[in-house]
Write a protein that holds these residues in place. Structure first.
Motif, PDB file in Angstrom:
ATOM      1  N   LYS A  29       0.859  -1.144   0.005  1.00  0.00           N
ATOM      2  CA  LYS A  29       0.059  -0.100   0.113  1.00  0.00           C
ATOM      3  C   LYS A  29       0.977   1.202  -0.004  1.00  0.00           C
ATOM      4  O   LYS A  29       0.566   2.204   0.621  1.00  0.00           O
ATOM      5  N   LYS A  30       2.064   1.149  -0.575  1.00  0.00           N
ATOM      6  CA  LYS A  30       2.924   2.393  -0.735  1.00  0.00           C
ATOM      7  C   LYS A  30       3.327   2.446  -2.179  1.00  0.00           C
ATOM      8  O   LYS A  30       3.018   1.549  -3.080  1.00  0.00           O
ATOM      9  N   ILE A  31       3.849   3.724  -2.505  1.00  0.00           N
ATOM     10  CA  ILE A  31       4.494   3.889  -3.911  1.00  0.00           C
ATOM     11  C   ILE A  31       5.721   3.859  -3.970  1.00  0.00           C
ATOM     12  O   ILE A  31       6.640   4.403  -3.014  1.00  0.00           O
ATOM     13  N   THR A  32       6.500   2.560  -4.623  1.00  0.00           N
ATOM     14  CA  THR A  32       7.834   2.222  -4.694  1.00  0.00           C
ATOM     15  C   THR A  32       8.241   2.686  -6.265  1.00  0.00           C
ATOM     16  O   THR A  32       7.550   2.139  -7.002  1.00  0.00           O
ATOM     17  N   THR A  33       9.503   3.325  -6.230  1.00  0.00           N
ATOM     18  CA  THR A  33       9.858   3.744  -7.466  1.00  0.00           C
ATOM     19  C   THR A  33      11.158   3.082  -7.721  1.00  0.00           C
ATOM     20  O   THR A  33      12.131   3.154  -6.774  1.00  0.00           O
ATOM     21  N   ILE A  34      11.716   2.569  -8.886  1.00  0.00           N
ATOM     22  CA  ILE A  34      13.013   1.995  -9.146  1.00  0.00           C
ATOM     23  C   ILE A  34      13.662   2.865 -10.094  1.00  0.00           C
ATOM     24  O   ILE A  34      13.022   3.304 -11.285  1.00  0.00           O
ATOM     25  N   ASP A 159      -4.940  -5.284  -6.385  1.00  0.00           N
ATOM     26  CA  ASP A 159      -4.059  -4.561  -5.223  1.00  0.00           C
ATOM     27  C   ASP A 159      -2.825  -3.834  -5.543  1.00  0.00           C
ATOM     28  O   ASP A 159      -2.274  -2.915  -5.083  1.00  0.00           O
ATOM     29  N   ILE A 160      -2.017  -4.569  -6.485  1.00  0.00           N
ATOM     30  CA  ILE A 160      -0.558  -4.285  -6.926  1.00  0.00           C
ATOM     31  C   ILE A 160      -0.528  -4.008  -8.374  1.00  0.00           C
ATOM     32  O   ILE A 160      -1.245  -4.481  -9.152  1.00  0.00           O
ATOM     33  N   ILE A 161      -0.207  -2.630  -8.785  1.00  0.00           N
ATOM     34  CA  ILE A 161      -0.151  -2.155 -10.205  1.00  0.00           C
ATOM     35  C   ILE A 161       1.549  -1.809 -10.517  1.00  0.00           C
ATOM     36  O   ILE A 161       2.289  -0.899  -9.729  1.00  0.00           O
ATOM     37  N   PHE A 162       2.086  -2.407 -11.355  1.00  0.00           N
ATOM     38  CA  PHE A 162       3.278  -2.226 -11.842  1.00  0.00           C
ATOM     39  C   PHE A 162       3.142  -1.485 -13.097  1.00  0.00           C
ATOM     40  O   PHE A 162       2.446  -1.633 -14.068  1.00  0.00           O
ATOM     41  N   LEU A 163       4.309  -0.335 -13.236  1.00  0.00           N
ATOM     42  CA  LEU A 163       4.299   0.587 -14.454  1.00  0.00           C
ATOM     43  C   LEU A 163       5.769   0.715 -14.759  1.00  0.00           C
ATOM     44  O   LEU A 163       6.373   1.244 -14.098  1.00  0.00           O
ATOM     45  N   GLU A 177       0.358  14.996 -14.404  1.00  0.00           N
ATOM     46  CA  GLU A 177      -1.089  14.425 -14.237  1.00  0.00           C
ATOM     47  C   GLU A 177      -1.289  12.805 -14.068  1.00  0.00           C
ATOM     48  O   GLU A 177      -1.931  12.480 -13.193  1.00  0.00           O
ATOM     49  N   VAL A 178      -0.156  12.122 -14.726  1.00  0.00           N
ATOM     50  CA  VAL A 178      -0.371  10.704 -14.509  1.00  0.00           C
ATOM     51  C   VAL A 178       0.245  10.569 -13.156  1.00  0.00           C
ATOM     52  O   VAL A 178      -0.363   9.434 -12.518  1.00  0.00           O
ATOM     53  N   LEU A 179       1.271  11.029 -12.766  1.00  0.00           N
ATOM     54  CA  LEU A 179       1.982  10.691 -11.328  1.00  0.00           C
ATOM     55  C   LEU A 179       0.897  10.999 -10.270  1.00  0.00           C
ATOM     56  O   LEU A 179       0.793  10.288  -9.152  1.00  0.00           O
ATOM     57  N   GLU A 180       0.178  12.238 -10.484  1.00  0.00           N
ATOM     58  CA  GLU A 180      -0.707  12.571  -9.261  1.00  0.00           C
ATOM     59  C   GLU A 180      -1.984  11.695  -9.342  1.00  0.00           C
ATOM     60  O   GLU A 180      -2.343  11.257  -8.302  1.00  0.00           O
ATOM     61  N   LEU A 181      -2.303  10.972 -10.429  1.00  0.00           N
ATOM     62  CA  LEU A 181      -3.286  10.067 -10.528  1.00  0.00           C
ATOM     63  C   LEU A 181      -3.093   8.867  -9.807  1.00  0.00           C
ATOM     64  O   LEU A 181      -3.711   8.154  -9.047  1.00  0.00           O
ATOM     65  N   LEU A 182      -1.733   8.190  -9.987  1.00  0.00           N
ATOM     66  CA  LEU A 182      -1.138   7.338  -9.278  1.00  0.00           C
ATOM     67  C   LEU A 182      -1.282   7.492  -7.969  1.00  0.00           C
ATOM     68  O   LEU A 182      -1.430   6.521  -6.905  1.00  0.00           O
ATOM     69  N   GLN A 183      -0.629   8.593  -7.526  1.00  0.00           N
ATOM     70  CA  GLN A 183      -0.475   8.756  -6.192  1.00  0.00           C
ATOM     71  C   GLN A 183      -2.125   8.926  -5.378  1.00  0.00           C
ATOM     72  O   GLN A 183      -2.279   8.592  -4.227  1.00  0.00           O
ATOM     73  N   GLN A 184      -3.061   9.616  -6.093  1.00  0.00           N
ATOM     74  CA  GLN A 184      -4.347   9.547  -5.766  1.00  0.00           C
ATOM     75  C   GLN A 184      -4.768   8.069  -5.593  1.00  0.00           C
ATOM     76  O   GLN A 184      -5.751   7.707  -4.597  1.00  0.00           O
ATOM     77  N   GLU A 188      -6.171   7.097  -1.706  1.00  0.00           N
ATOM     78  CA  GLU A 188      -7.698   6.798  -1.566  1.00  0.00           C
ATOM     79  C   GLU A 188      -7.810   5.544  -1.592  1.00  0.00           C
ATOM     80  O   GLU A 188      -8.937   5.029  -1.214  1.00  0.00           O
ATOM     81  N   GLN A 189      -7.289   4.670  -2.386  1.00  0.00           N
ATOM     82  CA  GLN A 189      -7.731   3.244  -2.486  1.00  0.00           C
ATOM     83  C   GLN A 189      -6.709   2.271  -1.876  1.00  0.00           C
ATOM     84  O   GLN A 189      -7.016   0.906  -2.157  1.00  0.00           O
ATOM     85  N   GLY A 190      -5.543   2.573  -1.401  1.00  0.00           N
ATOM     86  CA  GLY A 190      -4.681   1.799  -1.024  1.00  0.00           C
ATOM     87  C   GLY A 190      -3.782   0.950  -2.022  1.00  0.00           C
ATOM     88  O   GLY A 190      -3.385  -0.116  -1.417  1.00  0.00           O
ATOM     89  N   ARG A 191      -4.020   1.262  -3.178  1.00  0.00           N
ATOM     90  CA  ARG A 191      -3.221   0.215  -4.330  1.00  0.00           C
ATOM     91  C   ARG A 191      -1.573   0.351  -4.000  1.00  0.00           C
ATOM     92  O   ARG A 191      -1.042   1.477  -3.857  1.00  0.00           O
ATOM     93  N   THR A 192      -1.031  -0.595  -4.121  1.00  0.00           N
ATOM     94  CA  THR A 192       0.250  -0.582  -4.200  1.00  0.00           C
ATOM     95  C   THR A 192       1.055  -0.336  -5.450  1.00  0.00           C
ATOM     96  O   THR A 192       0.630  -1.149  -6.522  1.00  0.00           O
ATOM     97  N   ILE A 193       1.639   0.883  -5.626  1.00  0.00           N
ATOM     98  CA  ILE A 193       2.231   1.263  -6.916  1.00  0.00           C
ATOM     99  C   ILE A 193       3.616   0.785  -7.019  1.00  0.00           C
ATOM    100  O   ILE A 193       4.419   1.229  -5.810  1.00  0.00           O
ATOM    101  N   VAL A 194       4.223   0.245  -8.197  1.00  0.00           N
ATOM    102  CA  VAL A 194       5.477  -0.003  -8.219  1.00  0.00           C
ATOM    103  C   VAL A 194       5.783   0.651  -9.631  1.00  0.00           C
ATOM    104  O   VAL A 194       5.396  -0.235 -10.738  1.00  0.00           O
ATOM    105  N   MET A 195       6.755   1.562  -9.900  1.00  0.00           N
ATOM    106  CA  MET A 195       7.056   1.914 -11.227  1.00  0.00           C
ATOM    107  C   MET A 195       8.530   2.237 -11.074  1.00  0.00           C
ATOM    108  O   MET A 195       9.206   2.777 -10.445  1.00  0.00           O
TER     109      MET A 195
END
Length: 274
Positions: A29-34, A159-163, A177-184, A188-195
């Motif tokens: 439920k965090k944003i991880t960036t590589i 639950d997990i989205i890779f980009l 715009e795209v990064l703010e959408l992913l942050q939202q 708001e939904q607790g999605r785990t974002i890995v990009m």
């Protein structure tokens, strides 16, 4: 909480070892960036974790079980991936593309159910692409297309989205715009974002956790304050960076930098002229 991690992961292309004994943990439920230079293994890592390509040794564990042992459709209900520069068939409409995200839930003849249609419309609304539903994807601008692809990933209800480099080829406004959408979606939904991101300032601004790679190995992993550091950037990118603070976010920001190799070459050249 850690749902997804790798242990001694090794990935090769032919005889070339790309990822070496990698052990990473993806915070839930965090944003991880590589981050890392071209060819360091960023995209390869994402493809292996999402089972697009095989790994040669080690383990990739999701929810306590190897991804190799998990059913393909069940895995697709947990993880979605937006690849680098995705392309859709000519003439495919936005609604049709987003509906592909419902594939893991379809049975029999694959007809869309009432639930499928509700999720598709929700994904279009969240990404502000509902107005384009009946338009061809290839008729949209780059920023609009990227939002549509994110809508398809959302329609998978994972639950997990890779980009993989979701901001590539977009102008500054559409990148934001795209990064703010992913942050939202994360907040708001607790999605785990890995990009994967090339811009280290964007990584610092939007990520809770950053993994810096070089030659298929982790140089540093941690918060933006721990990773966006002069010494780390020197080792990862061979740059001499000046780090300050973003006045709006208080996150670290690379103000300017010089190429270390370029300086060394310049000095050698000047010496040779005398």
């Amino acid at each position: 909480m850690i749902r997804l991690y790798t242990d001694r992961l090794q990935i090769s292309y032919g005889n070339r070892l790309i990822v070496k004994d990698m052990k990473i943990e993806i915070p839930d439920k965090k944003i991880t960036t590589i981050i890392g230079s071209n060819g360091c293994g960023k995209s390869t890592l994402l493809k292996a974790i999402t089972r697009i390509i095989p790994h040669q040794s080690g383990r990739i564990i999701l929810d306590g079980e190897s991804i190799l042992k998990q059913d393909t459709k069940e895995l697709a209900k947990k993880m979605a991936i937006l690849p680098q520069s995705p392309e859709s068939p000519a003439g495919l409409t936005v609604g049709e593309l987003v509906s592909y995200g419902r594939y893991p839930y379809q049975k029999g003849f694959g007809r869309l159910t009432k639930k499928d249609l509700e999720v598709i419309n929700w994904a279009l609304e969240v990404t502000k692409t509902a107005d384009f539903k009946h338009q061809p994807v290839n008729a949209l601008s780059g920023g609009q297309r990227q939002r549509v692809w994110i809508a398809m990933a959302l329609a998978q209800e994972t639950d997990i989205i890779f980009l993989d480099e979701p901001t590539t080829y977009l102008d500054m406004a559409h990148q934001l715009e795209v990064l703010e959408l992913l942050q939202q979606l994360n907040k708001e939904q607790g999605r785990t974002i890995v990009m994967v991101l090339h811009d280290i300032n964007q990584a610092a601004r939007f990520a809770d956790y950053i993994i810096a790679l070089k030659d298929g190995q982790i140089i540093k992993a941690g918060t933006s304050d721990e990773v966006i550091d002069c010494n780390v950037l020197k080792e990862v990118f061979q740059i001499d960076a000046v780090i300050g603070r973003d006045p709006r976010t208080d996150k670290p920001i690379c103000i300017t930098y010089n190429l270390i190799k370029g300086e060394e070459k310049s000095e050698i050249s000047l010496t040779g002229d005398h």
